[in-house]
Write an enzyme that holds these catalytic residues in place. Structure first.
Site, PDB file in Angstrom:
ATOM      1  N   HIS A 298      15.608 -28.052  18.494  1.00 40.07           N
ATOM      2  CA  HIS A 298      14.218 -27.634  18.904  1.00 40.07           C
ATOM      3  C   HIS A 298      13.322 -28.212  18.156  1.00 40.07           C
ATOM      4  CE1 HIS A 298      12.143 -23.704  18.499  1.00 40.07           C
ATOM      5  NE2 HIS A 298      11.382 -24.240  17.623  1.00 40.07           N
ATOM      6  N   GLU A 299      13.073 -29.085  17.092  1.00 42.24           N
ATOM      7  CA  GLU A 299      11.935 -29.667  16.727  1.00 42.24           C
ATOM      8  C   GLU A 299      12.002 -30.975  17.452  1.00 42.24           C
ATOM      9  OE1 GLU A 299      10.052 -28.692  14.787  1.00 42.24           O
ATOM     10  OE2 GLU A 299      11.583 -26.627  13.854  1.00 42.24           O
TER      11      GLU A 299
ATOM     12  N   PRO B 152     -16.399 -19.870   3.815  1.00 42.26           N
ATOM     13  CA  PRO B 152     -14.955 -19.410   3.567  1.00 42.26           C
ATOM     14  C   PRO B 152     -14.416 -19.534   2.199  1.00 42.26           C
ATOM     15  CG  PRO B 152     -15.038 -21.051   5.350  1.00 42.26           C
ATOM     16  CD  PRO B 152     -16.266 -21.112   4.664  1.00 42.26           C
TER      17      PRO B 152
ATOM     18  N   HIS C   3       9.662 -29.890  20.392  1.00 39.65           N
ATOM     19  CA  HIS C   3       8.321 -30.016  20.157  1.00 39.65           C
ATOM     20  C   HIS C   3       7.543 -31.455  19.916  1.00 39.65           C
ATOM     21  CE1 HIS C   3       7.738 -25.940  19.100  1.00 39.65           C
ATOM     22  NE2 HIS C   3       8.482 -25.906  18.041  1.00 39.65           N
TER      23      HIS C   3
END
Length: 699
Positions: A512-513, A292, A516
């Site tokens: 939201h966080e 890569p 997670h």
């Protein structure tokens, strides 16, 4: 006939028989004059006395040849000197006098300065006035501040200039009033006609172009005489490192021990070829470095140049091909001829895919020039004589587009994979890049290596440099742990944005966080949480960072199902708390869908289809390999695959919602902590969420 003044063409030859020049002789009987013959013979002797390199440069450098033609002529050099002197004298005579920096000022400021007696001379040209103050005055934003007048608070001191010359524009049709006003205040007035160019100005404008045109004419005339070699594009542009070689050795390369061992053997072969030849071993004709971007392929080649005691030719593959047909093949031939002449030697070709792409075999017309260059490269690599001791090292990050004929044994005998470093390799790379940087004792390079999975050597070098920049910006003498953490956050998450969000939107992002994080924390086998933040960075309003404790090279089905649940945890928290979903889960849905498609179509992890490869979710890297992909898969199978993907996503969503309902209290506490502190580390996460479940074995 002896006294005839007829002209006759005479071909003068050197002493070795090579024709030099065709001249005209005045006498038929005598042929060429003796004096002319002696002059040409002398020039041929000078040509033979030059070194081969000087002869080659004189014959292949048309611009140098043209310049010698100009400056070698007495009259041409005289005209150039006369033109330069004339231009300099005209400029010195007619250039405007400058007594200091000039500034544009407002007309009102100009009137005030005249009334105060601070203007000495004025030149009026149309509506433009150029003048000079009696003393340096302060000017900012076009406003003149008189002596003793204080500066307003709104004026930045950095914008204030002290000037003696100024320029302003008067209103239309006021020349008479302005003239009377200036005479009233005893200002010396000069008037210049407006419009039209003066003779000195015209000369100064035209002479440089006349001189340039004359120079180009002389160059073109000399170039036309040697048009056969006007473009010396056929020679290779490879840089040769012989005495002044790069000061990089294998000790400066870390994390790629296998690649170093392969190349070290090649270097040893070139340094000690006799011990290999004694037992009949043949030097590999080519070594292809594959990996890569940023993994150190070019750095390894520089290390080979520093270690090997043989000439090292370095060239980029893109330098072979030009706009003229046949130039690439010519440069390849020239490069290999030079390498063979200095054998044992090494040729390094960077970005081989620029000319090594698979030859066109489809519709339309391929790139003939690139294919000719590739064909010449194939012939040169396969046409080595036995034991020529010339090695070709090439680097590419796109091996799948290379022509198969280039990769066969006999051309590139070895393919060395230069991959991303593991945890131990990253720590070694960090130690190399921090050798010249003072770091504080609290910097844990091992921990930093563990927190950077998937980083290449170039990424780690950039991380160290960013940390040093952060420390320098803060005025520190050493780089400490906080500098590295900020640099890592900047690379992973982006730059902090000063985005003003409402309290309701901050609360939504926090939940939201937190969704997670709670799903990741209570999912067995999920990667540990490193940081949660609702500070806007880059294009994200918040982020939850997970980092594995060890490098992983394989993932089980249960681990991937847990990853799906974590990705959908933010959307599940929005649905649970606000009974509504937002656009903030767009990237989560994209990653979850791609992961589910790979599980079904690449890894055979669906119950509906079982162990089957469909190519779904595969990243088609490079256009031009195949215009259309041929999937010999029935529509019913594709429909079942879509249903399997949908089922995986629905089950992951249900799993995330179930975990959040069971740990709703922890979800609320973590969201409140994020609203209060914005960024939460692993210690506080454990305090809020409590004991973490132990990962169970796979089903």
């Amino acid at each position: 006939m002896r006294g005839s003044w007829l002209f006759r063409s005479c071909l003068v030859r050197r002493s070795d028989g090579y024709p030099i020049e065709r001249v005209q002789s005045k006498r038929i009987g005598r042929g060429c004059s003796k004096r002319l013959a002696r002059r040409i013979e002398g020039s041929s002797m000078d040509e033979r006395n030059r070194t081969p390199r000087e002869q080659r440069e004189r014959s292949t450098n048309p611009f140098g040849k043209a310049l010698r033609g100009i400056f070698g002529s007495r009259f041409g050099l005289l005209w150039i000197i006369v033109g330069l002197i004339l231009f300099y004298n005209l400029y010195a005579v007619f250039r405007p006098e400058r007594s200091g920096p000039q500034s544009e000022i407002a007309y009102s400021s100009f009137v005030a300065a005249v009334e105060k007696g601070l203007v000495s001379t004025v030149t009026l040209s149309g509506q433009t006035i150029d003048g000079q103050f009696t003393q340096p005055l302060r000017v900012a934003n076009g406003i003149v501040y008189l002596p003793g007048e204080p500066l307003p608070d709104t004026v930045d001191p950095a914008q204030v200039r002290s000037v003696t010359r100024f320029r302003t524009v008067i209103p239309e049709n006021t020349q008479a009033e302005v003239t009377a006003f200036l005479q009233q205040h005893n200002v010396l007035l000069k008037v210049q006609p407006s419009g039209g160019a003066s003779l000195p100005g015209l000369l100064l404008s035209v002479l440089p172009f006349v001189f340039l045109i004359g120079l180009l004419f002389l160059l073109g005339r000399n170039l036309s005489r040697g048009q056969q070699n006007v473009f010396s594009f056929g020679r290779s542009r490879a840089r040769v490192y012989d005495v002044e070689r790069p000061q990089v050795t294998f000790a400066d390369v870390a994390g790629e021990e296998e690649a170093k061992a392969e190349l070290a053997q090649v270097v040893d072969f070139l340094k000690n070829p006799a011990k290999y030849h004694r037992i009949g071993a043949r030097l590999p004709r080519g070594v292809l470095l594959v990996g890569p971007p940023g993994t150190g392929k070019t750095l390894l080649a520089r290390a080979v140049a520093g270690e090997a005691g043989v000439p090292f030719f370095s060239v980029s593959a893109s330098e072979f091909v030009e706009m003229f047909v046949g130039v690439g093949a010519s440069r390849v031939r020239d490069l290999f001829e030079r390498a063979k002449a200095q054998a044992p030697s090494i040729i390094f070709i960077d970005e081989l895919d620029a000319v090594g792409r698979q030859r066109f075999a489809g519709l339309g017309v391929g790139n003939d020039e690139r294919e000719q260059t590739l064909n010449q490269l194939l012939v040169e690599m396969d046409g080595f004589e036995a034991h020529t001791d010339v090695v070709v090292i090439a680097a590419t990050n796109r091996p799948d587009v290379l022509d198969p004929a280039l990769l066969r044994p006999g051309r590139f005998d070895r393919q060395v994979v230069v991959g991303l470093p593991d945890k131990r390799g990253r720590a070694a790379i960090l130690r190399i890049h921090t050798r010249g940087i003072p770091i504080a004792p609290d910097v844990d390079l091992e921990g930093l290596a563990a927190a950077t999975p998937g980083f290449s050597g170039a990424d780690l070098a950039n991380l160290v440099n960013e940390a040093a920049l952060v420390a320098a910006r803060r005025g520190k003498q050493v780089v400490d742990r906080s500098d590295f953490e900020e640099a890592l956050d900047k690379m992973l998450l982006g730059t902090t944005r000063s985005l003003l969000m409402s309290q309701e939107e901050r609360r939504l992002v926090a939940y939201h966080e937190a969704g997670h994080a709670v799903v990741a924390y209570f999912t067995p086998g999920a990667d540990p949480l490193r940081k949660i933040s609702i500070v806007p960075r880059g294009r994200a309003l918040g982020v939850t960072v997970q980092a594995p404790e060890e490098d992983r090279f394989n993932y089980t089905r249960n681990q991937l199902l847990g990853r799906l649940a974590v990705l959908l945890g933010g959307r599940a928290a929005e649905q649970l708390v606000f009974h509504e979903v937002t656009t903030g889960a767009q990237n989560d849905l994209k990653e979850a869908t791609q992961l589910a498609r790979r599980m079904v179509g690449l890894w055979g992890m669906s119950e509906e289809l079982g162990p089957i490869y469909l190519g779904l979710g595969e990243q088609h890297v490079f256009l031009g390999r195949e215009i259309v992909q041929d999937h010999s898969i029935g529509t019913s199978t594709l429909d079942r695959a879509d249903q399997a993907v949908q089922r995986l996503l629905n089950e992951a969503m249900e799993r995330a919602e179930r975990i959040l309902r069971e740990h709703r209290e922890e979800l609320d506490r973590l969201a409140d902590l994020l609203i209060a502190e914005e960024t939460v580390g692993p210690e506080k996460i454990r305090e809020v969420l409590g004991e973490q479940p132990v990962a169970a074995g796979d089903d």
